[in-house]
Design a protein around this motif. Sequence first.
Motif, PDB file in Angstrom:
ATOM      1  N   UNK A  14      47.435  32.033  44.062  1.00 25.22           N
ATOM      2  CA  UNK A  14      47.097  31.407  42.784  1.00 25.22           C
ATOM      3  C   UNK A  14      45.636  31.069  42.589  1.00 25.22           C
ATOM      4  N   UNK A  15      44.783  31.384  43.570  1.00 25.10           N
ATOM      5  CA  UNK A  15      43.360  31.011  43.468  1.00 25.10           C
ATOM      6  C   UNK A  15      42.474  32.140  42.943  1.00 25.10           C
ATOM      7  N   UNK A  16      43.065  33.308  42.633  1.00 32.35           N
ATOM      8  CA  UNK A  16      42.286  34.461  42.176  1.00 32.35           C
ATOM      9  C   UNK A  16      42.856  35.003  40.862  1.00 32.35           C
ATOM     10  N   UNK A  17      42.803  34.200  39.789  1.00 32.07           N
ATOM     11  CA  UNK A  17      43.449  34.630  38.544  1.00 32.07           C
ATOM     12  C   UNK A  17      42.886  35.915  37.954  1.00 32.07           C
ATOM     13  N   UNK A  18      41.607  36.193  38.190  1.00 31.54           N
ATOM     14  CA  UNK A  18      41.003  37.385  37.585  1.00 31.54           C
ATOM     15  C   UNK A  18      41.588  38.664  38.180  1.00 31.54           C
ATOM     16  N   UNK A 137      33.166  38.328  48.022  1.00 33.56           N
ATOM     17  CA  UNK A 137      32.907  38.627  46.614  1.00 33.56           C
ATOM     18  C   UNK A 137      33.553  37.567  45.735  1.00 33.56           C
ATOM     19  N   UNK A 138      32.895  37.247  44.627  1.00 34.15           N
ATOM     20  CA  UNK A 138      33.429  36.267  43.691  1.00 34.15           C
ATOM     21  C   UNK A 138      34.505  36.924  42.836  1.00 34.15           C
ATOM     22  N   UNK A 139      35.544  36.178  42.548  1.00 34.90           N
ATOM     23  CA  UNK A 139      36.685  36.661  41.769  1.00 34.90           C
ATOM     24  C   UNK A 139      36.254  37.260  40.435  1.00 34.90           C
ATOM     25  N   UNK A 140      35.375  36.573  39.707  1.00 37.98           N
ATOM     26  CA  UNK A 140      34.959  37.032  38.381  1.00 37.98           C
ATOM     27  C   UNK A 140      34.145  38.316  38.484  1.00 37.98           C
ATOM     28  N   UNK A 141      33.166  38.345  39.385  1.00 43.51           N
ATOM     29  CA  UNK A 141      32.321  39.532  39.528  1.00 43.51           C
ATOM     30  C   UNK A 141      33.157  40.739  39.962  1.00 43.51           C
ATOM     31  N   UNK A 142      34.056  40.522  40.924  1.00 43.28           N
ATOM     32  CA  UNK A 142      34.906  41.614  41.389  1.00 43.28           C
ATOM     33  C   UNK A 142      35.815  42.107  40.267  1.00 43.28           C
ATOM     34  N   UNK A 195      39.158  30.556  34.817  1.00 42.61           N
ATOM     35  CA  UNK A 195      38.253  30.165  35.896  1.00 42.61           C
ATOM     36  C   UNK A 195      37.194  29.193  35.383  1.00 42.61           C
ATOM     37  N   UNK A 196      36.631  29.506  34.207  1.00 42.04           N
ATOM     38  CA  UNK A 196      35.603  28.654  33.607  1.00 42.04           C
ATOM     39  C   UNK A 196      36.166  27.273  33.305  1.00 42.04           C
ATOM     40  N   UNK A 197      37.381  27.220  32.807  1.00 46.66           N
ATOM     41  CA  UNK A 197      37.997  25.943  32.439  1.00 46.66           C
ATOM     42  C   UNK A 197      38.211  25.037  33.646  1.00 46.66           C
ATOM     43  N   UNK A 198      38.334  25.640  34.840  1.00 45.19           N
ATOM     44  CA  UNK A 198      38.554  24.842  36.040  1.00 45.19           C
ATOM     45  C   UNK A 198      37.261  24.286  36.616  1.00 45.19           C
TER      46      UNK A 198
END
Length: 199
Positions: A14-18, A137-142, A195-198
């Motif tokens: 649950x920690x990698x929503x992207x 790697x960051x979730x968003x960038x990946x 992710x941004x909202x968190x």
Amino acid sequence: VSEKRFVSIANPDGSLPVTEAEVHAVAGAVGSGEIAVGHEATTSFFHEHVPTGSHLHFGCHANGSLLRFSETGMKLSDGVLFADEVAAISIRARLAVASACQTAIPEKLAASDEAFSFANCLLAAGAKCVIASHWRVHDVAAGILMVRFYDDPECLTDPIGSLRRAQLWMRDLTDDQLEIFLAENSSLRDEIQKVVDRL
């Protein structure tokens, strides 16, 4: 493998929503397949579905060890799938994408030929081509990179060329271009917003 059938595992804890947006991108590029997200992303799902998939995508946490290969593995919802377990099965995939941290890091303590990494175990199991990462790697960038990769019409026939084009595109990406890209990929935009909202 004549029929295209993807198998995708994403966001086991649950920690990698992207990574869930990556799953939609794979589905768009390949077509039919099996998806396991969240608590469904288990080792049993891996063993049941991965061997018969033509295209594999893993969006999970992983760990590569420079010193102890026995610690190299991908984290699923019910535990760690260790790289040596992967090497022991038979995979028919044309392409396996390990969109997870450190999946290409080789063990250096006991081997100098870079033969022991999660990516190389996928190759040893039978995958024809593997895309993996040497770094955290960051979730968003990946997620942005992977969705752009699967948007490329040649991603299934020329994955290395498609990855290079996606990397160059991302390197030169402007804010305006990113806004357009996210507007065209609503599932990716929605997951990034979570992710941004968190923050």
